[in-house]
Enzyme design. Structure first.
Site, PDB file in Angstrom:
ATOM      1  N   HIS A 243       7.970  -2.572  -3.457  1.00 25.61           N
ATOM      2  CA  HIS A 243       7.594  -4.176  -3.627  1.00 25.61           C
ATOM      3  C   HIS A 243       6.121  -4.614  -3.905  1.00 25.61           C
ATOM      4  CE1 HIS A 243      11.642  -4.294  -1.397  1.00 25.61           C
ATOM      5  NE2 HIS A 243      11.476  -5.469  -1.544  1.00 25.61           N
TER       6      HIS A 243
ATOM      7  N   ASN B 235       4.237   4.442  -0.565  1.00 29.20           N
ATOM      8  CA  ASN B 235       5.095   3.405  -0.387  1.00 29.20           C
ATOM      9  C   ASN B 235       5.618   3.254   0.797  1.00 29.20           C
ATOM     10  OD1 ASN B 235       6.969   0.996  -1.070  1.00 29.20           O
ATOM     11  ND2 ASN B 235       8.431   2.359  -0.631  1.00 29.20           N
TER      12      ASN B 235
END
Length: 303
Positions: free
Chosen positions: A129, A161
């Site tokens: 994201h 991440n």
């Protein structure tokens, strides 16, 4: 509700790169860039001529305005150019659960330029994201908006991440404890690496056929303001898309904002005067350190 607008924009790969971020996570070398930018009309403003009689070829970016963010999408790389957020103590509140949301293709992007779910299948990369799901707990719609692939870019999973990048996201949210308004712009970078005596930009492309570019780095540029202070706090970080040891200080990825602007072909917060008394380094206002277990304590699910 969300809106999407098509407009003309420069490519993220345009211009020369004025710094290199070490792939080992060491302190990057930065070269100051001019702080004045010449404003010019885009080609789309001047298409009434003999050369473009039958149409303007681009480049074109897709601008998205959604509940918790605004974004610009790069049709060639199938990644966001940038994603912008405004965070406050109040707008981070909510009970929406990411477990009820699913990643989805963005049907507002023309089909031939769209990132696809199958591109990520067995790619070895996480769907990372740019506007984090944890920033959009306001309601289900806001949460769902963060799962459009137009808000996503391929990220190394373990050590990035799911770890260092997640800790950086928590750091940005926690700035709302010290500042009344926090503005954050995140996005990918494609930076050169020296091989021998030459520089090359090398990045993987995932999908079959290949469709989505894998960024070499990611940036977060932050503008923060306290209501009782005239000056803004500003910080800029560029991280390599690789596993990063948790012992690596966040400040080792700090760069002058002009360096990221030059590399990305973007300008950030250009309505804020960058002069003494108007802006101050973020890390002079707060301690720029990451708490790597904070997101785990909040039972944050891996992406």
């Amino acid at each position: 509700m969300h809106r999407i607008i098509t407009f003309v924009a420069g490519t993220v790969l345009g211009g020369g790169v004025i710094y290199a971020v070490s792939r080992t996570g060491k302190q990057p070398t930065a070269v100051p860039a001019p702080m004045q930018f010449e404003r010019r009309a885009t080609p789309g403003d001047n298409t009434d001529n003999e050369f473009l009689k039958h149409g303007y070829p681009g480049p074109v970016s897709d601008f998205m305005l959604r509940s918790r963010y605004a974004a610009s999408y790069n049709r060639a790389l199938r990644n966001p150019n940038w994603v912008a957020e405004h965070l406050t103590r109040d707008n981070l509140k909510g009970t929406a659960d990411r477990a009820n949301s699913e990643f989805k293709e963005d049907k507002d992007i023309p089909a031939m330029f769209r990132a696809l779910l199958k591109d990520y299948y067995r790619s070895g990369f996480d769907r990372g994201h740019m506007c984090p799901a944890a920033d959009a707990k306001k309601d289900t719609e806001s949460m769902n908006d963060t799962f459009f692939l137009s808000n996503i870019a391929p990220q190394v999973g373990k050590g990035f991440n799911r770890n260092y990048w997640a800790s950086l996201e928590t750091f940005v949210r926690d700035l709302t404890k010290s500042f009344d308004d926090v503005y954050c712009i995140s996005g990918p970078l494609y930076l050169p690496e020296k091989q021998g005596d030459k520089w090359f930009v090398n990045y993987e492309v995932i999908g079959d056929p290949p469709n989505v570019a894998v960024p070499t780095h990611f940036f977060k540029v932050i503008l923060a303001k306290r209501n009782n202070e005239p000056a803004f706090a500003i910080g800029a970080f560029a991280l390599p898309n690789k596993e990063i040891d948790n012992d690596t200080p966040l400040t080792s990825f700090s760069l002058p904002i002009e360096s990221i602007e030059k590399a990305a072909g973007l300008t950030f917060f250009d309505k804020v005067e960058r002069k003494v008394g108007m802006v101050a380094p973020l890390c002079s206002k707060i301690q720029c350190t990451l708490e790597h277990d904070a997101w785990k304590k909040k039972k944050r699910n891996p992406k």
